[in-house]
Design a protein around this motif. Structure first.
Motif, short mmCIF file in Angstrom:
data_model
loop_
_atom_site.label_atom_id
_atom_site.label_comp_id
_atom_site.label_asym_id
_atom_site.label_seq_id
_atom_site.Cartn_x
_atom_site.Cartn_y
_atom_site.Cartn_z
N ALA A 109 44.96 15.99 21.01
CA ALA A 109 45.51 16.76 19.42
C ALA A 109 44.69 15.91 18.48
N ARG A 110 44.40 16.32 17.22
CA ARG A 110 43.94 15.56 16.22
C ARG A 110 44.88 16.01 15.06
N LEU A 111 44.86 15.19 13.98
CA LEU A 111 45.46 15.25 12.67
C LEU A 111 44.19 14.98 11.59
N GLY A 112 44.11 15.86 10.63
CA GLY A 112 43.05 15.71 9.77
C GLY A 112 43.26 16.15 8.43
N PHE A 113 42.39 15.88 7.42
CA PHE A 113 42.38 16.25 5.94
C PHE A 113 41.20 16.16 5.49
N GLY A 114 40.76 16.71 3.96
CA GLY A 114 39.84 16.63 3.58
C GLY A 114 39.70 17.54 2.13
N LEU A 115 38.34 17.72 1.50
CA LEU A 115 38.32 18.55 0.40
C LEU A 115 37.20 19.42 0.68
N ASN A 116 37.28 20.55 0.07
CA ASN A 116 36.28 21.77 0.23
C ASN A 116 35.91 21.98 -1.13
N PHE A 117 34.50 22.17 -1.44
CA PHE A 117 33.90 22.49 -2.42
C PHE A 117 32.92 23.68 -2.15
N ASP A 118 33.15 24.64 -3.25
CA ASP A 118 32.47 25.98 -3.28
C ASP A 118 31.32 25.55 -4.10
N LEU A 119 30.05 25.79 -3.24
CA LEU A 119 28.55 25.39 -3.80
C LEU A 119 28.10 26.73 -4.50
N ILE A 120 27.81 27.53 -3.84
CA ILE A 120 27.54 29.05 -4.05
C ILE A 120 28.20 30.33 -3.62
N ASP A 121 28.16 31.33 -4.01
CA ASP A 121 28.99 32.49 -3.51
C ASP A 121 28.71 32.39 -2.02
N ARG A 122 30.14 32.34 -1.36
CA ARG A 122 30.23 32.47 0.20
C ARG A 122 29.82 31.08 0.84
N ALA A 123 29.36 30.14 0.12
CA ALA A 123 29.02 28.90 0.83
C ALA A 123 30.06 27.69 0.51
N ARG A 124 30.23 26.81 1.28
CA ARG A 124 31.05 25.80 1.17
C ARG A 124 31.13 24.44 1.72
N LEU A 125 31.19 23.48 1.09
CA LEU A 125 31.15 22.11 1.38
C LEU A 125 32.37 21.34 1.99
N ASP A 126 32.25 20.80 3.26
CA ASP A 126 33.88 20.31 3.60
C ASP A 126 33.32 18.96 3.85
N ILE A 127 34.14 17.82 3.46
CA ILE A 127 34.26 16.43 3.48
C ILE A 127 35.68 16.24 3.92
N GLY A 128 35.67 15.52 5.33
CA GLY A 128 36.84 15.10 5.74
C GLY A 128 37.07 14.12 6.71
N TYR A 129 38.05 13.92 7.26
CA TYR A 129 38.34 12.91 8.38
C TYR A 129 39.26 13.36 9.50
#
Length: 212
Positions: free
Chosen positions: A157-177
């Motif tokens: 099992a895992r627990l996690g969190f992070g932030l999403n950033f919309d870069l351009i239309d339909r593309a997204r950056l994810d930074i998390g732990y």
């Protein structure tokens, strides 16, 4: 562990003003490739070996089990995860596969590599907080561990969190732990030995996703 999580959160917050958020569309399915800096926590290992002994002048041989306990540390591994996901309003459901190879550093004579194959179902809750797009959630799944001639299937099992950033239309950056917990006292069995240990660890995640 707390200091590592704090660094990830600070990094994500620092990057957020540099990215513009694209307007949400009716996207439902997406693919994501994530780079993970994966590390396992130090643990105690119990290893049992079957030893055969034969004496001159005695017919046949006898076998006995020798058990040793030693501390184990693991080298970190940078690995990729392949993810397929589905948007369900503010909840995302994902299927993720990851392979990890970690060299063992022990005070025993053996030098081996622990290989983990992980298949997980992730459920993330998305938020919209003053222009930021944080998320939090958890995962459960199955893993297959292999070390030398020993192996085992286990639940994790895992627990996690992070932030999403919309870069351009339909593309997204994810930074998390992600913080991982495997079932306690995992038993890896081989032809003539048995290894018992707990597996816990964490990973920093940087991912790039594309929605359809």
């Amino acid at each position: 562990m707390l200091s590592r999580i704090t660094k990830v959160a600070a990094c994500a917050l620092a990057l957020s003003p540099l990215t513009g958020f694209a307007q949400e569309t009716d996207r439902t399915w997406y693919l994501n490739v994530s780079l993970n800096s994966f590390g396992l926590d130090d643990t105690s290992t119990e290893e049992s070996r079957v030893v055969e002994s034969c004496s001159l002048g005695v017919t046949g041989c006898s076998s006995s089990t020798e058990t040793t306990k030693y501390d184990t540390s693991f080298d970190s591994d940078n690995t990729l995860s392949l993810i397929g996901g589905y948007y369900a309003e503010t909840v995302r459901v994902e299927l993720e596969y990851t392979q990890v190879d970690s060299d063992l550093d022990t005070n025993s004579a053996s030098e081996e590599t622990l290989e983990l194959n992980l298949l997980m179902v992730n459920v993330w809750k998305d938020f919209d907080l003053y222009g930021f797009k944080p998320y939090a959630g958890g995962s459960f799944g199955l893993g297959f561990a292999e070390q030398g001639d020993t192996d085992d299937e286990f639940v994790l099992a895992r627990l996690g969190f992070g932030l999403n950033f919309d870069l351009i239309d339909r593309a997204r950056l994810d930074i998390g732990y992600r913080l991982m917990y495997a079932e306690p006292d995992m038993v890896m069995e081989g032809s003539n030995r048995e290894i018992v240990r707990d597996l816990r660890g964490g990973s920093f995640v940087i991912g790039l996703g594309y929605a359809f």
